[in-house]
Design an enzyme around this catalytic site. Structure first.
Site, PDB file in Angstrom:
ATOM      1  N   HIS A 156       0.877  -1.177   0.000  1.00 18.25           N
ATOM      2  CA  HIS A 156       0.000   0.000   0.000  1.00 18.25           C
ATOM      3  C   HIS A 156       0.909   1.220   0.000  1.00 18.25           C
ATOM      4  CE1 HIS A 156      -2.721  -3.126   1.583  1.00 18.25           C
ATOM      5  NE2 HIS A 156      -3.734  -2.329   1.316  1.00 18.25           N
ATOM      6  N   GLU A 188      -6.921  -4.801  -5.781  1.00 17.87           N
ATOM      7  CA  GLU A 188      -8.293  -4.259  -5.657  1.00 17.87           C
ATOM      8  C   GLU A 188      -8.546  -3.114  -6.629  1.00 17.87           C
ATOM      9  OE1 GLU A 188      -9.050  -3.479  -1.494  1.00 17.87           O
ATOM     10  OE2 GLU A 188      -8.532  -5.515  -0.920  1.00 17.87           O
ATOM     11  N   TYR A 228     -14.428  -9.272   0.938  1.00 20.17           N
ATOM     12  CA  TYR A 228     -14.770  -9.273   2.364  1.00 20.17           C
ATOM     13  C   TYR A 228     -16.272  -9.457   2.531  1.00 20.17           C
ATOM     14  CZ  TYR A 228     -10.059  -7.804   3.533  1.00 20.17           C
ATOM     15  OH  TYR A 228      -8.702  -7.773   3.705  1.00 20.17           O
ATOM     16  N   TRP A 240     -10.715   2.939  -4.513  1.00 20.95           N
ATOM     17  CA  TRP A 240     -10.268   3.534  -3.248  1.00 20.95           C
ATOM     18  C   TRP A 240      -8.743   3.703  -3.177  1.00 20.95           C
ATOM     19  CZ3 TRP A 240     -13.734  -0.506  -3.693  1.00 20.95           C
ATOM     20  CH2 TRP A 240     -13.196  -1.796  -3.642  1.00 20.95           C
ATOM     21  N   GLU A 242      -7.446 -12.021  -0.442  1.00 16.08           N
ATOM     22  CA  GLU A 242      -7.846 -11.398   0.830  1.00 16.08           C
ATOM     23  C   GLU A 242      -9.300 -11.726   1.084  1.00 16.08           C
ATOM     24  OE1 GLU A 242      -7.255  -7.167   1.651  1.00 16.08           O
ATOM     25  OE2 GLU A 242      -5.476  -7.183   0.390  1.00 16.08           O
TER      26      GLU A 242
HETATM   27  C1  BMA Z   1      -6.034  -2.213   5.285  1.00 18.20           C
HETATM   28  C2  BMA Z   1      -6.239  -1.979   6.751  1.00 18.20           C
HETATM   29  C3  BMA Z   1      -5.277  -0.900   7.187  1.00 18.20           C
HETATM   30  C4  BMA Z   1      -3.853  -1.305   6.822  1.00 18.20           C
HETATM   31  C5  BMA Z   1      -3.765  -1.658   5.354  1.00 18.20           C
HETATM   32  C6  BMA Z   1      -2.398  -2.152   4.945  1.00 18.20           C
HETATM   33  O1  BMA Z   1      -6.954  -3.100   4.774  1.00 18.20           O
HETATM   34  O2  BMA Z   1      -5.997  -3.161   7.474  1.00 18.20           O
HETATM   35  O3  BMA Z   1      -5.381  -0.703   8.585  1.00 18.20           O
HETATM   36  O4  BMA Z   1      -2.960  -0.258   7.116  1.00 18.20           O
HETATM   37  O5  BMA Z   1      -4.717  -2.640   5.054  1.00 18.20           O
HETATM   38  O6  BMA Z   1      -2.049  -3.345   5.569  1.00 18.20           O
END
Ligand code: BMA
Length: 360
Positions: free
Chosen positions: A123, A186, A257, A191, A289
Site C-alpha cells: 500500500h 483491488e 470481504y 479507493w 484477501e
Molecule cells: C487495510 C487496513 C489498514 C492497513 C492496510 C495495509 O486493509 O488493514 O489498517 O494499514 O490494510 O495493511
C-alpha cells in the site's frame, strides 16, 4: 531397435518435462519454479490458509517471539504468510502497520525455512501527491509514474528500495527466497490511486508492465511470482479488463470481504469464474484477501468460507490482519477467546484446508 526405443522414451520424457508449467519470468530461479509448480499441484489437493501479519502482532500482543493468534487457536501456523511493505518507499524503519521491515525479512526467512509461503502487498505512497495509497485526489498519478512522466524518477527510486528489500531475502545457503508479490490490488474498486476510476485501462496495464520489467530486467530480480488481484468482479471480461498479460502474471486472485447478505453467492461466483480462467491460462488461483464478521457470524469459517469454496481448486484463502488492540478494525483471523474460536478449529480439522504442517 533398442536404441530407437531408448530415443523415443527420452523424447517422451523430454516432452513430459517440457510440459511442466513455468512462471512468467523465463529466468525464474530454481526455487521459484519449484514453488510455482508446488502451488499448482497443491491447489488440486486442498486450500491453504493464509493470514496477514500473523507473527508480528495479534489482537492482544505485539512482537512476541513465536506467538501467532492462529496457532494459539488450532495448534498450527498458517501455510501462507502475508506481509505489507507500505512506507518502505519512504525509508521508514516501520511499515504503515507498525512492523519493522528488518523483522519482516527475518520472519520471511524463518517461515521459508519452515516450508511456508510468503506473499507481499504494498500500500505505497502516492508518488504524485505524497499522500497515502488511499489518496485518489489526482487522476494523473499513474501516468506521472510512467516513462516521460514527472514522477518516473521518483517511482524508480521507490522500486530501487523495494528491490533492495527483495534482494536481501536469501536462505542460509544464499539462495533467493521465492515471494508472491501482489501490488496494485483491488483495482476494480476506486479507493486506491491505481483504482478503476482513477486511472485508464492502458495506464494500469502499463504500470504493471513497467514495474515487472524494471524489477525483473533492470534490477535482475528472478525470485518473484506476480499476483494480479482484483476486488469483486461480475464476469470474466470484467476480471480481465485490466489484466496486464500472461507474460507478467503468475497468480490470479481476488479480494472479497463479507459485508453482509449475498456474500456467499458472490464469493462462489468469483471463485467459479477465477478457477475457470486459471485452468485455461495454467495459473495459480487464490482468494488473496478475505474476512468475515467473525464476532457476529461465529460459524463463518465453515458455513461461509469453507462450504462456499469447497467445490473449487483454489491455492489459498488469506484473511486479513488481527490489528493490535484497535477498536476501529476487527480481527479477521481467530484468536484465543474469539467468538469464532471453536468454529475455526473445525475449519482447521477439515481435510480441505491446509496449514503449515500439511504442506511441509
Ligand atoms: C487495510 C487496513 C489498514 C492497513 C492496510 C495495509 O486493509 O488493514 O489498517 O494499514 O490494510 O495493511
Amino acid at each position: 531397435m533398442k536404441n530407437l526405443l531408448i530415443a523415443l522414451l527420452l523424447c517422451a520424457g523430454m516432452a513430459v518435462q517440457a510440459k511442466k508449467p513455468v512462471p512468467s519470468d523465463p529466468k525464474a530461479t530454481a526455487e521459484t519454479v519449484k514453488l510455482y509448480q508446488k502451488m499448482l499441484q497443491l491447489q488440486t489437493k486442498g486450500m491453504m490458509f493464509g493470514h496477514q501479519d500473523d507473527l508480528p502482532y495479534g489482537t492482544k500482543w505485539y512482537d512476541v517471539e513465536g506467538r501467532s493468534d492462529v496457532k494459539e487457536v488450532c495448534g498450527d501456523y498458517p501455510a501462507v504468510f502475508g506481509w505489507e511493505l507500505g512506507h518502505l518507499e519512504l525509508d521508514h524503519p516501520y511499515s504503515l502497520d507498525s512492523v519493522k521491515f528488518s523483522k519482516i525479512s527475518g520472519w520471511i526467512k524463518q517461515m521459508d525455512r519452515e516450508g511456508a509461503i510468503n506473499t507481499i502487498s504494498w500500500h505505497f505512497t502516492n508518488p504524485l501527491t505524497g499522500g497515502t495509497a488511499w489518496d485518489t485526489s489526482s487522476k494523473k498519478t499513474v501516468a506521472s509514474m510512467l516513462p516521460g512522466g514527472e514522477k518516473n524518477k521518483l517511482y524508480n527510486q521507490y522500486l530501487d528500495k523495494l528491490a533492495t528489500f527483495m534482494l536481501e531475502l536469501k536462505t542460509d545457503k544464499g539462495n533467493y527466497i521465492p515471494i508472491l508479490f501482489r501490488p496494485f490490488h483491488e483495482h476494480t474498486g476506486s479507493w486506491f490511486w491505481w483504482g478503476k476510476d482513477i486511472c485508464k485501462i492502458a495506464e494500469y496495464k502499463s504500470l504493471w508492465r513497467y514495474t515487472v520489467t524494471y524489477l525483473r530486467d533492470t534490477k535482475n530480480i528472478h525470485h518473484l511470482l506476480y499476483a494480479y488481484s482484483t476486488d469483486r468482479f461480475a464476469s470474466s471480461e470484467d476480471y480481465l479488463e485490466r489484466y496486464p498479460g500472461d507474460d507478467l502474471i503468475d497468480l490470479l486472485g481476488f479480494d472479497l470481504y463479507d459485508r453482509g447478505p449475498g456474500y456467499s453467492a458472490t464469493l462462489g461466483d468469483c471463485a467459479k469464474m477465477i478457477t475457470k480462467i486459471g485452468t485455461k491460462k495454467g495459473k495459480i488461483v487464490a482468494v488473496t484477501e478475505a474476512g468475515g464478521p467473525l464476532a457476529t457470524d461465529t460459524d463463518w469459517w465453515t458455513t461461509v468460507l469453507l462450504e462456499t469454496l469447497r467445490p473449487y481448486n483454489l491455492s489459498y484463502a488469506l484473511v486479513w490482519r488481527n490489528a493490535y488492540q484497535t477498536k476501529k478494525e476487527i480481527a479477521y483471523g481467530p484468536y484465543k477467546g474469539s467468538p469464532d474460536e471453536l468454529n475455526f478449529v473445525k475449519f482447521y480439522n477439515d481435510p480441505k484446508t491446509l496449514f503449515l504442517k500439511d504442506i511441509k
